[in-house]
Design an enzyme around this catalytic site. Structure first.
Site, mmCIF file in Angstrom:
data_model
loop_
_atom_site.group_PDB
_atom_site.id
_atom_site.type_symbol
_atom_site.label_atom_id
_atom_site.label_comp_id
_atom_site.label_asym_id
_atom_site.label_seq_id
_atom_site.Cartn_x
_atom_site.Cartn_y
_atom_site.Cartn_z
ATOM 1 C CG ASP A 199 -13.716 4.238 -13.408
ATOM 2 O OD1 ASP A 199 -13.655 3.000 -13.392
ATOM 3 O OD2 ASP A 199 -13.192 4.947 -12.546
ATOM 4 C CB CYS A 251 2.958 -14.192 -20.810
ATOM 5 S SG CYS A 251 3.679 -12.974 -19.687
ATOM 6 C CB CYS A 270 0.266 -9.787 -14.652
ATOM 7 S SG CYS A 270 -0.831 -10.931 -15.530
ATOM 8 C CB CYS A 329 -0.242 -10.075 -8.131
ATOM 9 S SG CYS A 329 -1.497 -9.215 -7.137
ATOM 10 C CB CYS A 348 -6.709 -5.511 -5.971
ATOM 11 S SG CYS A 348 -5.943 -4.438 -7.204
ATOM 12 C CB CYS A 376 2.423 -6.310 -19.020
ATOM 13 S SG CYS A 376 1.634 -6.924 -20.526
#
Length: 378
Positions: free
Chosen positions: A134, A191, A194, A198, A214, A247
């Site tokens: 990360d 698709c 998402c 949002c 975000c 999803c």
């Protein structure tokens, strides 16, 4: 030892220590990613939490001399909580995103990666390794995609067939020439759920994220939240799962098998009011082991205040007034003022007028005026 034979032994060992998926990729530069990252910088879409040096993010040989390949791992985390407590009037609750349930994933993945490195070192004397999770330079998602762990989806997550996008990712750069796995084909198709749902329009197009919009990023900032986002975070106090929960590829993926990530319901969905009065020591004791605590208590408390405003929780007014007059942090005083106005009670209105007489911070004064404007509208 034959590298191909050892590669199979390494895969078996990885599964034996609780790694759900392991894949292998070349250490070639990530040229396509480099172009996308440059574009992200130009557009101002980065969060600021990333490694700023694009060369380091896309060139593994800058991170490990003689790098030949990259080992990618994935560990699944739960998508649902058993016995989740329900908030109600007078006892409102916030929610930590699923990626902050259970033990901090950085701790868990670093442990698993360290065990992999030890296993490699015990079998290959001249092996070189460098692991990261990360916060490292490489893009976990780009590595995982190249290593066949899953495909890079429109929601900016890696989706695996077995666990959906509910996986943590990590990697090890090594000088060993492991055979690369085959990348998966994109299965998002037409698709765009998402993107459509949002809450802030942060997903610009498939695979491109404006991190500045975000909610997962915004809940981690320490400054006052911009006005346009305050009513959009709902009761989220850390992170956002909307682009995952909608999803279709995540449907039926529960991933309850990793003990480390089993959530404590009272921590994953905590009562909001106690968060407002929590000391640093209390916060660290209660939440210090979860990944959502890494920015400290200030963002969590600010978000808890906004969540109480979201619920228009009138029982919170005395606590918010207390913060307005006594908290040393302007961001908390200002957010409390805004929330008091949003909730809208006579007691709150009187407190805001009184605070105008004593408050000296210009930003807090502005928030008090916003609060009073709410009450005028109401």
């Amino acid at each position: 030892m034959n590298v191909n034979q050892f590669q199979q032994e390494l895969v078996s060992f990885a599964h034996s220590i609780g790694i759900d998926k392991i894949g292998f990729a070349s250490s070639d530069p990530f040229r396509e990613l480099k172009n996308r990252l440059k574009r992200q910088q130009e557009l101002g879409y980065q969060s600021g939490f990333e490694e700023p040096d694009i060369e380091k993010r896309t060139t593994p040989t800058l991170l490990l001399d003689e790098a030949e390949s990259i080992i990618s791992i994935a560990i699944a985390y739960p998508s649902r909580m058993e016995n989740a407590p329900q908030g109600k009037k007078g006892e409102r609750r916030g929610i930590f995103a699923r990626a902050s349930w259970g033990t901090d994933y950085h701790t868990v993945l670093r442990d698993r990666l360290a065990k992999l490195e030890q296993f490699i070192a015990s079998h290959i004397i001249d092996a070189k390794t460098r692991s990261m999770v990360d916060t490292g330079e490489l893009s976990d998602r780009a590595v995982a995609q190249r290593a066949g762990i899953g495909w890079s989806a429109k929601n900016c997550a890696v989706i695996t067939p077995e666990f959906g996008s509910y996986v943590y990712l990590g990697e090890i750069i090594t000088n060993l020439p492991f055979a690369p796995d085959t990348p998966m084909e994109d299965e998002c198709g037409d698709c765009r759920l998402c993107l459509d749902v949002c809450p802030t329009g942060a997903l610009i197009e498939g695979g491109q994220l404006n991190a500045q919009r975000c909610i997962a990023f915004l809940t981690q900032t320490k400054t006052s939240l911009p006005d346009e986002f305050r009513t959009k975070i709902g009761n989220r106090i850390y992170g956002c799962d909307t682009c995952q929960t909608v999803c279709p590829k995540n449907k039926g993926k529960f991933n309850m098998h990793q003990i480390d990530f089993q959530p404590d319901p009272e921590l994953a969905k905590p009562l909001l009011l106690p968060l407002l009065k929590m000391s640093n020591k209390e916060f660290k004791t209660k939440f210090g082991h979860v990944s959502g605590s890494w920015r400290g208590k200030k963002p969590i408390q600010r978000n808890a205040i906004l969540a109480l405003a979201h619920f228009k929780e009138e029982s919170a007014i005395p606590n918010l007034i207390d913060l307005l007059f006594k908290d040393e942090r302007p961001v908390i005083r200002g957010t409390a003022a805004w929330a008091i106005g949003k909730i809208g009670t006579e007691e709150g209105r009187s407190a805001l007028h009184e605070a105008l007489q004593t408050e000296t911070d210009t930003e807090v004064v502005e928030e008090i005026h916003k609060g009073l404007a709410f009450q005028t509208v109401n």
